[in-house]
Enzyme design. Structure first.
Site, PDB file in Angstrom:
ATOM      1  N   SER A 144       0.904  -1.269   0.006  1.00 53.28           N
ATOM      2  CA  SER A 144      -0.197  -0.028  -0.070  1.00 53.28           C
ATOM      3  C   SER A 144       0.738   1.282   0.216  1.00 53.28           C
ATOM      4  O   SER A 144       2.127   1.437   0.443  1.00 53.28           O
ATOM      5  CB  SER A 144      -0.993  -0.004   1.302  1.00 53.28           C
ATOM      6  OG  SER A 144      -1.424   1.284   1.211  1.00 53.28           O
ATOM      7  N   TYR A 159      -1.416  -0.874  10.178  1.00 56.37           N
ATOM      8  CA  TYR A 159      -1.578  -1.225   8.849  1.00 56.37           C
ATOM      9  C   TYR A 159      -0.366  -0.842   8.187  1.00 56.37           C
ATOM     10  O   TYR A 159       0.087  -1.670   7.076  1.00 56.37           O
ATOM     11  CB  TYR A 159      -2.934  -0.414   8.102  1.00 56.37           C
ATOM     12  CG  TYR A 159      -3.019  -0.971   6.811  1.00 56.37           C
ATOM     13  CD1 TYR A 159      -3.758  -2.038   6.211  1.00 56.37           C
ATOM     14  CD2 TYR A 159      -2.741   0.297   5.964  1.00 56.37           C
ATOM     15  CE1 TYR A 159      -4.053  -2.406   5.043  1.00 56.37           C
ATOM     16  CE2 TYR A 159      -3.070   0.100   4.392  1.00 56.37           C
ATOM     17  CZ  TYR A 159      -3.699  -1.283   4.157  1.00 56.37           C
ATOM     18  OH  TYR A 159      -3.610  -1.424   2.699  1.00 56.37           O
TER      19      TYR A 159
END
Length: 253
Positions: A144, A159
């Site tokens: 990401s 995350y």
């Protein structure tokens, strides 16, 4: 070593509007047989049926918890008995968490790492030996932009840390598996219109986010799926250990 005689596994691909589902379709369109592995077995089977109908390849929908070694072994056992050998693995299964670091606890931290890192390890460890033995393999990690810019989109510290761990995982694995004909790369999507982000992309929030994207729009799942399919080609054998940004220019480094 044509892809038509091989299976590409895509984890977490049951969601109809997710990157995984789009990737499964793109790989099938390129000639791969596809195995959809997901906690949602009904959704995985529906995806497989859709792929067979649209692309005419073999497709398998299997219920699987990538964090559980027994579950992975069972799914891969079924796949090896019924399908062509595994030639590609897309580590797409993942979960996010917006919890600020000062509020996150150990349970939440472990939950995010369990799926994003341990899950990727468990299934990659299971399929990599066969790839190396056959002398061909393509592994792609779905990281990401949060791993590169330090969050700030939807995910919090847990995350971002987990997605950054995937980048290190992929780079080191690329060094080990390169001599065996296996490439390992990462894709780092930015703001993509999926079920996870869709509800948050409205009104002022959407306008503010799009203002920071040079191409002037949010990403589509196909934007990511097409790149993953490119990395899985036979002809992409000299690309390994790389991270590809798919963010419309929102993060340039």
């Amino acid at each position: 070593m044509t892809v038509t005689g091989k299976t590409a596994i895509v984890t977490g691909a049951a969601s109809q509007r997710g990157i995984g589902r789009a990737t499964a379709h793109a790989l099938a369109a390129a000639g791969w047989n596809v195995a959809v592995l997901d906690l949602d077995e009904v959704g995985a089977k529906a995806a497989a049926e859709e792929i067979v109908a649209q692309h005419g390849v073999q497709a398998f929908g299997l219920g699987c918890d990538v964090t559980d070694e027994d579950s992975v072994a069972t799914a891969l056992g079924t796949l090896s008995a019924d399908g062509p050998p595994v030639g590609a693995l897309v580590n797409n299964a993942g979960i996010t968490s917006p919890t600020p670091f000062l509020n996150v606890d150990g349970t939440e931290w472990d939950r995010i790492f369990a799926v994003n890192v341990r899950g990727a390890f468990t299934i990659t460890r299971a399929v990599a030996p066969g790839m190396a033995e056959r002398g061909f393999g393509r592994v792609v990690f779905l990281s990401s932009v949060s791993a590169e810019r330090g969050g700030g989109v939807f995910g919090g510290v847990a995350y971002s840390a987990a997605k950054a761990a995937q980048l290190g995982f992929a780079r080191a694995l690329a060094r080990e598996l390169g001599p065996h004909g296996v490439t390992v790369n990462s894709v780092a999507p930015g703001l993509i219109d999926t079920d996870i982000t869709g509800g948050l992309l409205e009104g002022d929030r959407k306008a503010a986010l799009l203002a920071g994207i040079p191409v002037g729009r949010n990403g589509r799942t196909a934007d990511v799926a097409d790149l993953i399919t490119y990395l899985c080609r036979e002809e992409s054998s000299y690309i390994t250990g790389a991270t590809y940004d798919v963010n419309g220019g929102s993060h340039i480094h």
